[in-house]
Design an enzyme around this catalytic site. Structure first.
Site, mmCIF file in Angstrom:
data_model
loop_
_atom_site.group_PDB
_atom_site.id
_atom_site.type_symbol
_atom_site.label_atom_id
_atom_site.label_comp_id
_atom_site.label_asym_id
_atom_site.label_seq_id
_atom_site.Cartn_x
_atom_site.Cartn_y
_atom_site.Cartn_z
ATOM 1 N N HIS A 18 0.857 -1.189 0.000
ATOM 2 C CA HIS A 18 0.000 0.000 0.000
ATOM 3 C C HIS A 18 0.891 1.237 0.000
ATOM 4 O O HIS A 18 1.280 1.755 1.047
ATOM 5 C CB HIS A 18 -0.930 -0.013 1.226
ATOM 6 C CG HIS A 18 -1.978 1.054 1.217
ATOM 7 N ND1 HIS A 18 -3.201 0.909 1.836
ATOM 8 C CD2 HIS A 18 -2.006 2.294 0.655
ATOM 9 C CE1 HIS A 18 -3.924 1.999 1.664
ATOM 10 N NE2 HIS A 18 -3.206 2.872 0.956
ATOM 11 N N HIS A 20 1.279 4.794 -2.399
ATOM 12 C CA HIS A 20 0.939 5.661 -3.538
ATOM 13 C C HIS A 20 2.244 6.313 -3.967
ATOM 14 O O HIS A 20 2.824 7.089 -3.200
ATOM 15 C CB HIS A 20 -0.076 6.718 -3.126
ATOM 16 C CG HIS A 20 -1.350 6.136 -2.596
ATOM 17 N ND1 HIS A 20 -2.471 5.960 -3.380
ATOM 18 C CD2 HIS A 20 -1.671 5.668 -1.365
ATOM 19 C CE1 HIS A 20 -3.437 5.411 -2.644
ATOM 20 N NE2 HIS A 20 -2.973 5.221 -1.424
ATOM 21 N N GLU A 201 -11.316 3.224 5.635
ATOM 22 C CA GLU A 201 -10.313 4.159 6.172
ATOM 23 C C GLU A 201 -11.093 5.224 6.948
ATOM 24 O O GLU A 201 -10.946 5.353 8.158
ATOM 25 C CB GLU A 201 -9.499 4.778 5.029
ATOM 26 C CG GLU A 201 -8.435 5.778 5.481
ATOM 27 C CD GLU A 201 -7.692 6.440 4.308
ATOM 28 O OE1 GLU A 201 -8.206 6.403 3.161
ATOM 29 O OE2 GLU A 201 -6.603 7.018 4.550
ATOM 30 N N ASP A 279 1.639 4.020 2.826
ATOM 31 C CA ASP A 279 0.603 4.847 2.187
ATOM 32 C C ASP A 279 1.236 6.009 1.404
ATOM 33 O O ASP A 279 1.478 5.866 0.210
ATOM 34 C CB ASP A 279 -0.401 5.352 3.235
ATOM 35 C CG ASP A 279 -1.773 5.652 2.651
ATOM 36 O OD1 ASP A 279 -1.981 5.442 1.439
ATOM 37 O OD2 ASP A 279 -2.665 6.092 3.409
ATOM 38 N N ASP A 280 1.507 7.136 2.068
ATOM 39 C CA ASP A 280 2.095 8.317 1.411
ATOM 40 C C ASP A 280 3.245 8.826 2.279
ATOM 41 O O ASP A 280 3.110 9.837 2.981
ATOM 42 C CB ASP A 280 1.027 9.405 1.250
ATOM 43 C CG ASP A 280 -0.150 8.931 0.423
ATOM 44 O OD1 ASP A 280 -0.026 8.890 -0.811
ATOM 45 O OD2 ASP A 280 -1.183 8.575 1.021
HETATM 46 N N1 ADE Z 1 -4.642 8.698 -2.157
HETATM 47 C C1 ADE Z 1 -3.416 8.739 -1.623
HETATM 48 N N2 ADE Z 1 -3.438 8.319 -0.355
HETATM 49 C C2 ADE Z 1 -4.715 7.977 -0.076
HETATM 50 C C3 ADE Z 1 -5.394 7.466 1.060
HETATM 51 N N3 ADE Z 1 -4.764 7.191 2.192
HETATM 52 N N4 ADE Z 1 -6.718 7.269 0.980
HETATM 53 C C4 ADE Z 1 -7.365 7.543 -0.152
HETATM 54 N N5 ADE Z 1 -6.783 8.023 -1.236
HETATM 55 C C5 ADE Z 1 -5.464 8.242 -1.206
HETATM 56 ZN ZN ZN Z 2 -3.845 4.725 0.361
#
Ligand code: ADE
Ligand code: ZN
Length: 336
Positions: A18, A20, A201, A279-280
């Site tokens: 996971h 991005h 989420e 995630d990010d």
């Molecule tokens: N796009 C990038 N990170 C995200 C996240 N945690 N939830 C939904 N969309 C995303």
């Molecule tokens: Zn995500």
């Protein structure tokens, strides 16, 4: 204890499921790309960018995140961003990654579809040659847009579908249930793609049910709110559904108030197939290693639990059986 825990975690072979890739764009690289592409930046300095990374929910973050992606203009940018991520992953003991990217974020601002996908694929190839990291690309549909746009994106992706492992669903969750995307997920499955969707989420357990029953996903991204529904937990455990959980993201987006309250341990205790992901990372303060370390400390996770998370990352991946078995053997050898 802390040093040995860190060393143990960084040496533990793991996959990231996971991530991005646009969320791995560090402010320094954002400025570098902004400058070389002559794109006006809404910020004056790296410090100013970092100061803006205080979010109270998912939408707060997404507003800044889509703005940041505007500096990405060339295949070289996407290649460089991916390579920077793979180097961090390598330092954290990561040996495989399945990268999300958001084609619509780029095509909607006028970039041809090929730019992002070709740049990322070349970075992925270079990472395998340089570091032995294998990877797959997952094309996400933006759920705040309509299904027609998602279908058009799948069509635009046709020439690259043999190099894409799956599709995902991301962006603003609440108000955009999985049921909105049944046709495009069915079409993706017919083309042999694997399926995953962000669900639970911020959205309710019903969205997780919908992702399972209507989209027929192979993985649930996040899934935190599934814990509110006992029957859903039972279903997820029985079907060995992988959850790609992101602790530091949950903290930064106020899904949890404190890492000590994070459900990761509860998920493992319930028998859910959880994995630990970033995630990010450029926005949420840590890559996969840091997610493992901070979660292990906050929840006092045992080595067995950390190994379970690492094993789940391979058995929950889209790798073929033989490669999964090879990676599991690497974990066994490491633990021995
Ligand atoms: N796009 C990038 N990170 C995200 C996240 N945690 N939830 C939904 N969309 C995303
Ligand atoms: Zn995500």
């Amino acid at each position: 204890m802390t040093d040995t825990l860190e060393t143990f975690i960084r040496g533990l072979p793991k996959a990231e499921l996971h991530l991005h890739i646009e969320g791995s764009l560090e402010p320094e690289q954002m400025f570098e790309f902004g400058k070389r592409n002559r794109v006006d930046m809404p910020f004056q300095s790296v410090e100013e960018v970092r100061a803006a990374y205080a979010f109270s929910n998912l939408q707060d973050f997404l507003d800044i995140y889509y703005q940041g992606a505007g500096v990405l203009q060339t295949e070289q940018d996407f290649n460089d961003m991916a390579m920077a991520y793979f180097r961090r992953l390598h330092a954290d003991g990561g040996v495989h990654a399945e990268l999300f990217f958001d084609p619509q974020t780029h095509t909607d601002r006028g970039l041809p579809f090929s730019i992002a996908v070709e740049g990322l694929l070349s970075g992925m190839k270079a990472a395998e040659a340089e570091m032995g990291i294998t990877s797959g690309l997952i094309m996400c549909f933006l759920r705040h847009l309509d299904e027609e746009a998602a279908l058009a994106t799948l069509k635009a992706a046709e020439p690259w579908l043999d190099r894409v492992v799956g599709v995902g669903l991301d962006s603003s969750e609440v108000g955009h249930p999985p049921s909105k995307f049944q046709k495009v997920f069915r079409a993706a499955k017919e083309r042999g793609l694997r399926l995953c969707a962000h669900a639970g989420e911020e959205g309710p357990p019903e969205y997780v049910w919908e992702a399972l029953d209507l989209l027929k996903v192979d993985r649930i991204d996040h899934g935190n709110r599934a814990l509110e529904d006992e029957a859903l937990v039972k279903r997820l455990v029985a079907s060995e559904m992988t959850l790609t959980v992101c602790p530091l993201s949950n903290l930064k987006l106020c899904v949890v108030d404190d890492l000590k309250d994070h459900p990761m341990k509860r998920m493992l205790d319930l028998g859910l197939k959880a994995t630990c992901n970033a995630d990010d990372p450029a926005y949420f303060g840590g890559y996969i290693g840091e997610n493992f370390i901070q979660t292990a400390r906050a929840l006092d996770l045992s080595r067995e639990e950390l190994v379970t998370l690492a094993r789940n990352s391979f058995t929950g991946s889209f790798l073929d059986e033989e490669r999964v078995a090879r990676r599991l053997a690497e974990i066994d050898a490491y633990v021995d």
